[in-house]
Design an enzyme around this catalytic site. Structure first.
Site, short mmCIF file in Angstrom:
data_model
loop_
_atom_site.label_atom_id
_atom_site.label_comp_id
_atom_site.label_asym_id
_atom_site.label_seq_id
_atom_site.Cartn_x
_atom_site.Cartn_y
_atom_site.Cartn_z
N GLY A 13 -8.25 69.66 -11.63
CA GLY A 13 -9.42 70.44 -11.21
C GLY A 13 -9.06 71.49 -10.17
O GLY A 13 -9.68 71.55 -9.10
N ARG A 16 -11.20 75.87 -8.99
CA ARG A 16 -12.11 76.33 -7.91
C ARG A 16 -12.17 75.29 -6.81
O ARG A 16 -11.51 74.25 -6.88
CB ARG A 16 -13.52 76.64 -8.44
N VAL A 65 -9.85 65.32 -17.91
CA VAL A 65 -9.22 64.09 -17.39
C VAL A 65 -9.84 62.80 -17.95
O VAL A 65 -9.25 61.74 -17.85
CB VAL A 65 -9.24 64.02 -15.84
N SER A 143 -15.21 60.23 -1.40
CA SER A 143 -16.26 61.00 -0.72
C SER A 143 -16.87 60.12 0.35
O SER A 143 -16.88 58.88 0.22
CB SER A 143 -17.35 61.38 -1.73
N TYR A 156 -22.66 58.96 -8.61
CA TYR A 156 -21.52 59.56 -7.91
C TYR A 156 -20.95 58.60 -6.86
O TYR A 156 -19.73 58.41 -6.77
CB TYR A 156 -22.00 60.87 -7.27
N ALA A 158 -21.18 55.38 -6.78
CA ALA A 158 -20.51 54.26 -7.47
C ALA A 158 -19.14 54.68 -7.97
O ALA A 158 -18.16 53.93 -7.87
CB ALA A 158 -21.38 53.77 -8.63
N LYS A 160 -17.15 56.93 -6.71
CA LYS A 160 -16.21 57.10 -5.59
C LYS A 160 -15.89 55.75 -4.93
O LYS A 160 -14.77 55.56 -4.45
CB LYS A 160 -16.77 58.10 -4.58
N ILE A 189 -18.39 69.52 2.30
CA ILE A 189 -17.46 70.65 2.36
C ILE A 189 -18.13 71.86 1.71
O ILE A 189 -18.85 71.71 0.72
CB ILE A 189 -16.16 70.29 1.60
P1 NAP Z 1 -16.11 71.77 -7.81
O1 NAP Z 1 -16.11 73.02 -7.00
O2 NAP Z 1 -17.31 71.44 -8.62
O3 NAP Z 1 -14.80 71.80 -8.77
C1 NAP Z 1 -14.55 70.72 -9.63
C2 NAP Z 1 -13.22 70.94 -10.33
O4 NAP Z 1 -13.00 69.81 -11.21
C3 NAP Z 1 -13.18 72.18 -11.19
O5 NAP Z 1 -11.88 72.73 -11.12
C4 NAP Z 1 -13.46 71.65 -12.59
O6 NAP Z 1 -12.85 72.42 -13.63
C5 NAP Z 1 -12.77 70.29 -12.53
N1 NAP Z 1 -13.31 69.32 -13.49
C6 NAP Z 1 -14.56 68.84 -13.59
N2 NAP Z 1 -14.65 67.94 -14.59
C7 NAP Z 1 -13.40 67.84 -15.12
C8 NAP Z 1 -12.84 67.06 -16.18
N3 NAP Z 1 -13.57 66.20 -16.91
N4 NAP Z 1 -11.53 67.22 -16.45
C9 NAP Z 1 -10.77 68.07 -15.74
N5 NAP Z 1 -11.24 68.83 -14.73
C10 NAP Z 1 -12.54 68.72 -14.43
O7 NAP Z 1 -15.85 70.49 -6.91
P2 NAP Z 1 -15.36 70.38 -5.39
O8 NAP Z 1 -16.54 70.47 -4.52
O9 NAP Z 1 -14.20 71.28 -5.16
O10 NAP Z 1 -14.88 68.84 -5.36
C11 NAP Z 1 -13.56 68.46 -5.64
C12 NAP Z 1 -13.42 66.97 -5.42
O11 NAP Z 1 -13.78 66.63 -4.08
C13 NAP Z 1 -14.31 66.13 -6.32
O12 NAP Z 1 -13.65 64.94 -6.68
C14 NAP Z 1 -15.50 65.81 -5.41
O13 NAP Z 1 -16.15 64.64 -5.81
C15 NAP Z 1 -14.80 65.65 -4.07
N6 NAP Z 1 -15.69 65.86 -2.92
C16 NAP Z 1 -16.33 67.07 -2.73
C17 NAP Z 1 -17.15 67.22 -1.62
C18 NAP Z 1 -17.86 68.53 -1.32
O14 NAP Z 1 -18.59 68.58 -0.34
N7 NAP Z 1 -17.68 69.58 -2.10
C19 NAP Z 1 -17.33 66.16 -0.75
C20 NAP Z 1 -16.69 64.95 -0.99
C21 NAP Z 1 -15.86 64.83 -2.09
P3 NAP Z 1 -13.66 73.65 -14.37
O15 NAP Z 1 -14.16 74.54 -13.29
O16 NAP Z 1 -12.60 74.30 -15.18
O17 NAP Z 1 -14.74 73.02 -15.16
#
Ligand code: NAP
Length: 248
Positions: A13, A16, A65, A143, A156, A158, A160, A189
């Protein structure tokens, strides 16, 4: 010489958000890099551009994935093209938020399939090459909501919570092979995932964060870089909280 020179890293992922930041940070630390995307080749190209501008090498590969066969083919390709696999960051993740009475079973299953099963799939596929080379770093994204819960995120949270339990179990299973398994648990974030919050939700949230701001992608990427380095070799089975002091 930077600390990850000579190492190969895979980030899921990376098209972005946090995953892009992690990919760029590991490349800056000297790792040869592969990252995956699922639906946005344009976003993936943008990540490639950042890494190449910083003088790094990288491979962008499409892979869902949640599909074990696709993940196995991905890992084989990375090992073949980059000559090994030392560091894996399971970052790919999704949300499908809704209060439980309105949440569709498909929304529960989709989140578990990507966040938990997807992480397991990648861990399973990388174990063999890492065991062979007797060295590895697996870093999973959890998370803050795994610990504290969050209304509307039963699926979500569950997923994590499962990622954290998986992390602790694999740490015990793989420690004797010099493979460490840790998780980083970000708070809130600034990414597409949190851009969906209303102004009221965002200001209520800020009140609960002692440091008084949302986290940045860099805050998370630096924690990952720390765990990926040789110097972190005695840390395994841990959940590193990167949340500005938000209670977990
Ligand atoms: P995001 O901006 O929504 O980006 C998600 C990424 O995962 C994208 O590159 C997307 O690819 C990829 N993706 C989604 N489903 C996929 C799949 N089935 N197979 C392969 N790739 C997949 O998310 P983010 O905010 O950066 O979060 C990244 C991680 O941090 C996640 O695990 C999230 O749960 C965790 N997290 C985020 C926050 C927050 O505040 N943002 C807080 C705690 C934890 P495409 O764009 O090509 O679809």
């Amino acid at each position: 010489m930077t600390e990850l020179e000579g190492r190969v890293a895979l980030v899921t992922g990376g098209s972005r958000g946090i995953g892009r930041g992690i990919a760029i940070e590991l490349a800056r630390a000297g790792a040869a890099l592969a990252f995956t995307y699922r639906s946005s080749p344009e976003g993936a190209q943008e990540t490639v551009k950042h890494i190449e501008e910083a003088g790094g090498r990288c491979l962008a590969l499409a892979c869902d994935v949640s599909d074990l066969e696709a993940v196995e083919a991905l890992v084989a390709k990375v090992v073949q093209e980059l000559g090994g696999l030392d560091i894996v960051v399971n970052n790919a993740g999704i949300t499908r938020d809704q209060i439980i009475m309105r949440m569709k079973p498909e929304d529960f299953d989709a989140v578990i399939a990507t966040n938990l099963r997807g992480t397991w799939n990648v861990c399973r596929a990388v174990t063999r090459p890492m065991m062979k080379q007797r060295r590895g770093r697996i870093i999973n994204l959890s998370s803050v909501v795994a610990g504290m819960g969050n209304p509307g995120q039963s699926n979500y949270a569950a997923s994590k919570g499962g990622v954290e339990a998986l992390t602790r179990s694999l740490a015990r299973e793989l420690a004797s092979r010099n493979i460490t398994v840790n998780a980083v648990a970000p708070g809130f974030i600034e990414t597409d995932m949190t851009a969906a919050l209303s102004e009221d939700q965002a200001s209520a949230l800020l009140e609960q964060i002692p440091i008084g701001r949302l986290g940045t992608v860099g805050d998370v990427a630096h924690a990952i870089r720390f765990l990926a380095a040789d110097a972190a070799g005695y840390i395994t089975g841990q959940i590193l909280h990167v949340n500005g002091g938000l209670d977990s």
